[in-house]
Structure formats: structure tokens, C-alpha cells
Design a protein around this motif. Structure first.
Motif, PDB file in Angstrom:
ATOM      1  N   HIS A 125      -0.160  13.352 -38.828  1.00 44.39           N
ATOM      2  CA  HIS A 125      -1.530  12.973 -38.495  1.00 44.39           C
ATOM      3  C   HIS A 125      -2.146  12.038 -39.528  1.00 44.39           C
ATOM      4  CE1 HIS A 125      -1.878  15.798 -35.101  1.00 44.39           C
ATOM      5  NE2 HIS A 125      -1.130  16.615 -35.838  1.00 44.39           N
ATOM      6  N   ALA A 126      -1.996  12.344 -40.798  1.00 42.72           N
ATOM      7  CA  ALA A 126      -2.685  11.557 -41.825  1.00 42.72           C
ATOM      8  C   ALA A 126      -1.884  10.340 -42.273  1.00 42.72           C
ATOM      9  CB  ALA A 126      -3.002  12.454 -43.024  1.00 42.72           C
ATOM     10  N   PHE A 127      -0.611  10.536 -42.580  1.00 39.78           N
ATOM     11  CA  PHE A 127       0.181   9.467 -43.186  1.00 39.78           C
ATOM     12  C   PHE A 127       0.278   8.237 -42.285  1.00 39.78           C
ATOM     13  CE2 PHE A 127       4.439   7.552 -43.886  1.00 39.78           C
ATOM     14  CZ  PHE A 127       4.195   7.018 -45.133  1.00 39.78           C
ATOM     15  N   ARG A 128       0.538   8.459 -41.009  1.00 36.96           N
ATOM     16  CA  ARG A 128       0.712   7.325 -40.101  1.00 36.96           C
ATOM     17  C   ARG A 128      -0.559   6.476 -40.026  1.00 36.96           C
ATOM     18  NH1 ARG A 128       2.819   7.734 -33.821  1.00 36.96           N
ATOM     19  NH2 ARG A 128       2.314   5.607 -33.205  1.00 36.96           N
ATOM     20  N   ASN A 129      -1.708   7.123 -39.903  1.00 33.11           N
ATOM     21  CA  ASN A 129      -2.955   6.366 -39.816  1.00 33.11           C
ATOM     22  C   ASN A 129      -3.338   5.733 -41.147  1.00 33.11           C
ATOM     23  OD1 ASN A 129      -3.456   6.864 -37.066  1.00 33.11           O
ATOM     24  ND2 ASN A 129      -4.325   8.868 -37.525  1.00 33.11           N
TER      25      ASN A 129
END
Length: 511
Positions: free
Chosen positions: A426-430
Motif C-alpha cells: 500500500h505505501a511503498f508503491r504509491n
């Protein structure tokens, strides 16, 4: 999507045409190919001026000569390239370009990839350890590296990494105080990066410091640096560590099938070390590339064989482990060539060079030649990495912190998802979205030539070609440089748009 690509292509062509035309006219006004002849005392001075004027078509207006140059470049579309001549050396521009482009790609590719990977990795860890010792240390290091001039970093690398290390190899022993200091420093770094309670940090510190001290003591006692090697045992142990680390990041250790497939791949890689020693005797670039593909295929097959609820995750994890273990085996074979390389009469016991892209007159096997190229790459690559790493770390940290405070991240945690899932899915990709703009532009800029780095380390790449073209008033190589850098910049912006869409489904490139 097709409409978007077509519009971007037409606008990009228009931008390149206008940019190249303006630069051609300005360069033609600024440069004077007849400067040396105007001050000449030769009796046939006027004849020489007339001959050069006719050769370079200086009697024609700049727009006419630009159209002539553009026609030669456009001929590449039908296989009839005419990029002009570097008239002072009487070399076709295509020859000058090919050698310069290869040197720059060799120099920039490794440095860019490593800087991005290390910068993103350290930036993420720094964000997750916000306002802790590790975070403050990375902030200080990033600002320090970012503020250092490139030429000064390059000079320091020459002095301490090349000359200092070459002098150190005369004895190749590390004093106990030095071992203790290095072990403590690395222990502090790993302990701070691990985070958590003080008990956990102290445990990580102790294990890291002890392992570092033991490894350095072994290296010093056996003079390992004079004849380095890994061997199947070290490759197996390292492969198991890589398998566990990749699995923890990729799927989580709770996915037993993925973990077993990764561990199986590590074991298979260590076993294959023995037959590969015979394959490496006839190695060349094509064989190594083929072996890399085979390693990835083997990893995918092992992952699918273990199966599990998601075969794709197991296959992906196993393929990554296979590639990394293959890199270890490749590095081990390169290490075996260290002694014949360093003891070569051309090298003279000083294997880390400070200038040039290869050692003149060096002869040997594929491994000796490859090792020579890698040692020449070491210093300029480090110089580029240290400067770029600082910027990528700061960008990634800021982006990760912003994403971690979003509502959907808090919702994911509230739903009971594991911390690894929250961060990686959820966090890393964005958090990578801002870097999607920065990285392509940086790559385009570096392809134009790391001018200062090339000059200091004696590499004749695109930057050197640009400077020589300006100094020699050679418009043809100068314009090809501008065209390539401009085209790469345009393509980089287009790729950034596509990466945006891949990272964030809400973005539609054909909107």
C-alpha cells in the motif's frame, strides 16, 4: 492510449526540431571554424580559408545548412545515415558517437541503477525510523554528500580508495583497533536500522558487530584480499540469507511455499557452483547473459513446482533469489581472476586504477579483461553514486512519510493487515510516484555525459565529445549530441507518464 502516444510523438518531434534549429544557429554564430586560419602567417592563407569555407559550406546561410544536416539525420529512417564529419580529425560522426555513447552507457548505467536502489531502500528505512538515530544519521549523511562538489569527491576517491587501497595491499593486514572500530560502527548502523525496543537493537548490534569482527579478522589473518574467493559454502550461507530476506520483503515468511522455493533455489545455486566452473572456462558476454536467463528460468520453475495458494508469488520470489545467487557465483569467478590480474606486469601490483576506462596492453582471459573494466569503473561509479544517492534518499524519505500518513494506510492497519503488507503493497508503491518524474530526467541528464566525472577520471564519453566539439567548432558532432540528449529527455518524460499510470491506476495517460 493510441491518441495519447500520437499526440506526444508529434509534439516531441516539434520540440526537437525547434530546439535543434535554435542551437544550430546559435552555435554557428558563436563558433568560428576559421579562427586559426585568420591569424595564420602561411603564404597560401587565403586559399586555405577558401578551401575550408567550401568544405564546411560556410558560404551558405545557417538555415540552409541546418536543413542539409537534418536531411542526413532523417536518412537514418531508411538506412542511409549521414551524421556528418568531425572535420578536424576527419572522422565520421557515427564513429565518434558510437565510441562515446558506449563509454557513457557503461559509466552511467551501473551508477544510476545502484544509486536508485540504494537511495530508495535507505529512504524507506529512514522514513520508517523517523526521528530515531538512524534517521538523523542518514539526514546528516545525505546533506553532506549532496553539498560536496563532484570534483572534490572524485579527488578524495582517488586518494583513499585507489592509492590508499593499493598501498594497503602490500601487506593486506588489518590492525585489531581498526577491526574493532569498523565492527562497532557497523553494529550501530544495523542496530539503528533494525529499530524496535532497546533489547532488540542491542541484540542486532551484538550480532552485527561480532560477525563483522570475525569476518575482518579472517580476512586479515589469511590475507584474503590478495587471493579472494567465496566458494560453495559461503555462497550457500549467503544464498540462504538472501532467500530469507527476499521472502520477508516479497511475500512474508508466513508464506511457507514461497520461503521453501527460495531456500531450494539457494541450495540448487550452491550445488551448480561445481559444474559452472567448467562452463566458465569458455565464458564470454553471450554465455554469461544466457546463464543469467537460465538462472531466472530455473527460479521460476522451482517456484511453480512448490506451488502454494499463489504460484506467481513463489515463482517471483524464487526468480529474484536465483538471479542474486547467480550474481554471487559470477562474483566468485571474478575473484578467482584477481591474483593473475593484480600480478600482471601491466598492472604492477596496483589493481585499482585512477584514470581511463581500461588498461592499455593488458591481455588475458575474459575474466581478467572483465575485472580490469570493473576496476576502472569503480571510482567514477562511486563518485556518481554518492552524489545521486543523497538526492534519491531525501526524495524517497519525504514521499514515504507523506504516504504513511494517508487515510488508506491507517485503514489498512485497522483492518488487521500485517505491517509488511501495509508498507510493501500500500505505501511503498504509491511513494514511488514522485520518483517516477525525477529518475527518468536524471537518466536523460546523465546520458548527456557526466562531464566533470569524465574529465577527472579520463573517460572519453558524451560529455567529453560535447566539450571537444565546442572547442573545435565542430557543428556536426555537437548537433548529434544535442539531438540525442533532447530525444532521451523527451522519451524520459513519456516514460514517466507511463510509469505514473502503472503505479497509480487512477491516472489515465489517454485522458
Amino acid at each position: 492510449m493510441l491518441n495519447f502516444v500520437l499526440r506526444r510523438f508529434l509534439s516531441s518531434v516539434a520540440v526537437l526540431l525547434v530546439a535543434t534549429f535554435l542551437i544550430f544557429v546559435l552555435a554557428d554564430i558563436a563558433a568560428d571554424p576559421l579562427e586559426d586560419l585568420r591569424t595564420s602567417t602561411a603564404p597560401n592563407k587565403e586559399a586555405l580559408i577558401a578551401e575550408r569555407t567550401a568544405m564546411l559550406e560556410l558560404d551558405k546561410p545557417s538555415p540552409v545548412r541546418y536543413l542539409s544536416w537534418l536531411g542526413g539525420v532523417a536518412g537514418c529512417a531508411i538506412g542511409k545515415c549521414d551524421l556528418g564529419m568531425a572535420w578536424r580529425s576527419n572522422q565520421p560522426v557515427s564513429d565518434v558517437l558510437s565510441s562515446a555513447l558506449v563509454v557513457t552507457l557503461k559509466l552511467v548505467t551501473v551508477a544510476t541503477v545502484l544509486a536508485i536502489v540504494l537511495g530508495v531502500l535507505v529512504g524507506v528505512v529512514s522514513a520508517l525510523r523517523q526521528y530515531e538515530g538512524f534517521d538523523y544519521g542518514i539526514i546528516f549523511l545525505s546533506f553532506l554528500l549532496y553539498s560536496l562538489p563532484t570534483f572534490w569527491v572524485a579527488v578524495l576517491l582517488k586518494q583513499w580508495v585507489a592509492i590508499g587501497f593499493n598501498d594497503f595491499l602490500r601487506d593486506a593486514t588489518i590492525s585489531p583497533p581498526t577491526i574493532g572500530v569498523i565492527a562497532i560502527v557497523l553494529g550501530i548502523i544495523f542496530g539503528a536500522a533494525a529499530g524496535g525496543e532497546w533489547r532488540r537493537r542491542l541484540m542486532v548490534f551484538g550480532i552485527s558487530a561480532a560477525a563483522t569482527a570475525a569476518a575482518l579478522f579472517y580476512i586479515s589473518a589469511t590475507k584474503w584480499l590478495l587471493e579472494p574467493s567465496l566458494g560453495p559454502v559461503v555462497i550457500l550461507a549467503s544464498g540462504i540469507g538472501i532467500a530469507l530476506a527476499v521472502t520477508a520483503v516479497s511475500t512474508g515468511l508466513r508464506n511457507r511455499r514461497a520461503m521453501y522455493s527460495a531456500l531450494t533455489t539457494a541450495v540448487v545455486g550452491a550445488i551448480l557452483w561445481f559444474p559452472l566452473q567448467f562452463v566458465f572456462r569458455a565464458a564470454n558476454g553471450g554465455v554469461i547473459a544466457g546463464l543469467a536467463v537460465v538462472a531466472i528460468v530455473i527460479g521460476v520453475v522451482i517456484g511453480y513446482a512448490w506451488g502454494g495458494p499463489d504460484r506467481g508469488q513463489s515463482a517471483r520470489t524464487s526468480a529474484i533469489v536465483a538471479f542474486l545467487v547467480g550474481m554471487l557465483i559470477f562474483a566468485d569467478r571474478l575473484m578467482q581472476a584477481w591474483k593473475p590480474y593484480s600480478e600482471s606486469s601491466v598492472i604492477g601490483g596496483r589493481p585499482i586504477p585512477t584514470i581511463g576506462s581500461q588498461t592499455p596492453g593488458l591481455k588475458g582471459s575474459y575474466w581478467v579483461v572483465t575485472l580490469d573494466q570493473l576496476t576502472h569503473l569503480l571510482l567514477p561509479t562511486l563518485a556518481l553514486i554518492l552524489i545521486s544517492f543523497a538526492g534519491y534518499t531525501r526524495y524517497q524519505r519525504a514521499s514515504m512519510l507523506e504516504v504513511m500518513n494517508q487515510d488508506y494506510v491507517r485503514t489498512a492497519r485497522a483492518k488487521g493487515l500485517t505491517e509488511r503488507t501495509v508498507i510493501m503493497r500500500h505505501a511503498f508503491r504509491n511513494s514511488l510516484i514522485p520518483l517516477a518524474t525525477i529518475v527518468p530526467i536524471d537518466i536523460a541528464a546523465l546520458l548527456g555525459g557526466a562531464v566533470i566525472t569524465e574529465r577527472i577520471f579520463g573517460w572519453s564519453g558524451m560529455g567529453t565529445m560535447f566539450l571537444k566539439s565546442l572547442a573545435n567548432a565542430e557543428l556536426d558532432p555537437l548537433m548529434i549530441y544535442v539531438l540525442i540528449v533532447g530525444a532521451v529527455a523527451v522519451i524520459a518524460n513519456f516514460v514517466a507518464d507511463l510509469v505514473y499510470a502503472a503505479l497509480d491506476p487512477r491516472i489515465r495517460v489517454n485522458a
